[in-house]
Design an enzyme around this catalytic site. Sequence first.
Site, PDB file in Angstrom:
ATOM      1  N   PRO A  23      31.995  12.137   8.682  1.00 12.26           N
ATOM      2  CA  PRO A  23      32.218  13.544   8.629  1.00 12.26           C
ATOM      3  C   PRO A  23      33.570  13.959   8.835  1.00 12.26           C
ATOM      4  CG  PRO A  23      31.815  13.117  11.079  1.00 12.26           C
ATOM      5  CD  PRO A  23      31.709  11.852  10.123  1.00 12.26           C
ATOM      6  N   CYS A  25      36.203  17.228   7.506  1.00 12.99           N
ATOM      7  CA  CYS A  25      36.437  18.673   7.203  1.00 12.99           C
ATOM      8  C   CYS A  25      37.002  19.067   5.920  1.00 12.99           C
ATOM      9  CB  CYS A  25      37.280  19.374   8.353  1.00 12.99           C
ATOM     10  SG  CYS A  25      36.446  19.503   9.971  1.00 12.99           S
ATOM     11  N   ALA A  58      32.416  18.760  10.658  1.00 11.11           N
ATOM     12  CA  ALA A  58      32.100  19.470  11.804  1.00 11.11           C
ATOM     13  C   ALA A  58      31.588  21.042  11.485  1.00 11.11           C
ATOM     14  CB  ALA A  58      33.111  19.548  12.690  1.00 11.11           C
ATOM     15  N   TYR A 183      37.882  18.126  20.732  1.00 15.26           N
ATOM     16  CA  TYR A 183      36.976  19.256  20.706  1.00 15.26           C
ATOM     17  C   TYR A 183      36.354  19.437  21.895  1.00 15.26           C
ATOM     18  CZ  TYR A 183      38.599  18.828  15.823  1.00 15.26           C
ATOM     19  OH  TYR A 183      39.426  18.931  14.758  1.00 15.26           O
ATOM     20  N   ARG A 231      28.901  11.473  18.367  1.00 13.82           N
ATOM     21  CA  ARG A 231      30.212  11.095  18.084  1.00 13.82           C
ATOM     22  C   ARG A 231      31.028  11.099  19.507  1.00 13.82           C
ATOM     23  NH1 ARG A 231      34.349  10.801  12.810  1.00 13.82           N
ATOM     24  NH2 ARG A 231      33.077   8.987  12.669  1.00 13.82           N
ATOM     25  N   LEU A 302      39.517   2.817   9.299  1.00 17.55           N
ATOM     26  CA  LEU A 302      40.047   1.972   8.194  1.00 17.55           C
ATOM     27  C   LEU A 302      39.099   0.657   7.997  1.00 17.55           C
ATOM     28  CD1 LEU A 302      43.915   1.979   9.432  1.00 17.55           C
ATOM     29  CD2 LEU A 302      42.723   3.524   7.599  1.00 17.55           C
ATOM     30  N   GLY A 324      35.447   7.210   5.547  1.00 17.48           N
ATOM     31  CA  GLY A 324      36.155   8.505   5.326  1.00 17.48           C
ATOM     32  C   GLY A 324      36.828   8.635   4.277  1.00 17.48           C
TER      33      GLY A 324
END
Length: 355
Positions: A23, A25, A58, A183, A231, A302, A324
């Site tokens: 995920p 943003c 998200a 968060y 997560r 990574l 990602g």
Amino acid sequence: MSSLFSPLVLRTVTLPNRIALAPMCQYSAGPDGLPTDWHLVHLGTRAVGGAGLVMTEATAVLPEGRISPQDTGLWSGRHVDAWRPVTRFLAEHGAVPVVQLAHAGFKASTYRPWDPRQGGVPDAEGGWVPVGPTDESFVPEYRVPAALDEAGIAAVVEAFGAAAARAVEAGFAAVEVHAAHGYLLHEFLSPLTNHRTDGWGGDRAGRMRLTLEVARAVRAAVGADVPVLARISATDWVEGGWTVDDSVALATELAVAGVDLVDCSSGGASPNARVPVGRGYQVPLAARVRREARVATGAVGLIVEPEQAEAIIAEGEADLVLLGRELLRNPYWPLQAAAKLGADAGWPDQYLRAA
């Protein structure tokens, strides 16, 4: 046979391989958190590129849970309708569509990263008052949050459950609960950010309470057949913060609550964290949680080479790898990895001339 390209069964859902789009943003939603054509193309390209699981950014369960005014949401029927073309396209092209449900907590109402202005977005520019465990802000540049009371906490739990039900209605095959990166749920988990003295703070059990109640609400909302992921930030990378030991305890309880896979990231609760960033630096976190909590895990951070991803799965360090930045650079990484590892690449008919 390649372990990376073996199927993964989560309840009634089968992933065709162990590669997931992490995920990330996009800060590109339309008014009121509605996904746009950007999301269809961005996510859809990764499905065409061969990722077995494609996860949204998200996606806020409440308007005030957005990181920025440009974040996506899933707090109304309008969002259900807007997400349906995306989930339909992903499924039609072989990927399992998954939504990450989130609440940004005291990191909400901030400018998107490329905006020349940084910090908290004022009301006059579409911002709002964020919420958190207390009225302490993350950094001085962010807005001061309102401390959640009992009614506010109950509303958050209810919102996660309602958004999960909408996710199924919108065509998502699984949901992920975002309890990482500083968060809201992570804010309650970490002793660095949760300074409450009531039943939602204090010892580890009190700090885990909100995340576990959200997990139970989501499981109840989606039913027995839909996979639920979570997560977590497996460590804060700060002395006195959340630790891997804590994550093992949390993952054990999440599994009891109905979570099928724990996606192990890290950091985000403190601007002073010293993160040892390097090739596969978070993989040991997923491996330990998997081994000690006896729950399926996802590794992230990574992971860049097919052989590296193959070894993570083959050696039992994780059940899923989430890519990602590498999938931002190259949406066809899974197809190219399959060819490199001797697996069936499965190129789309339209692209066979390039195979």
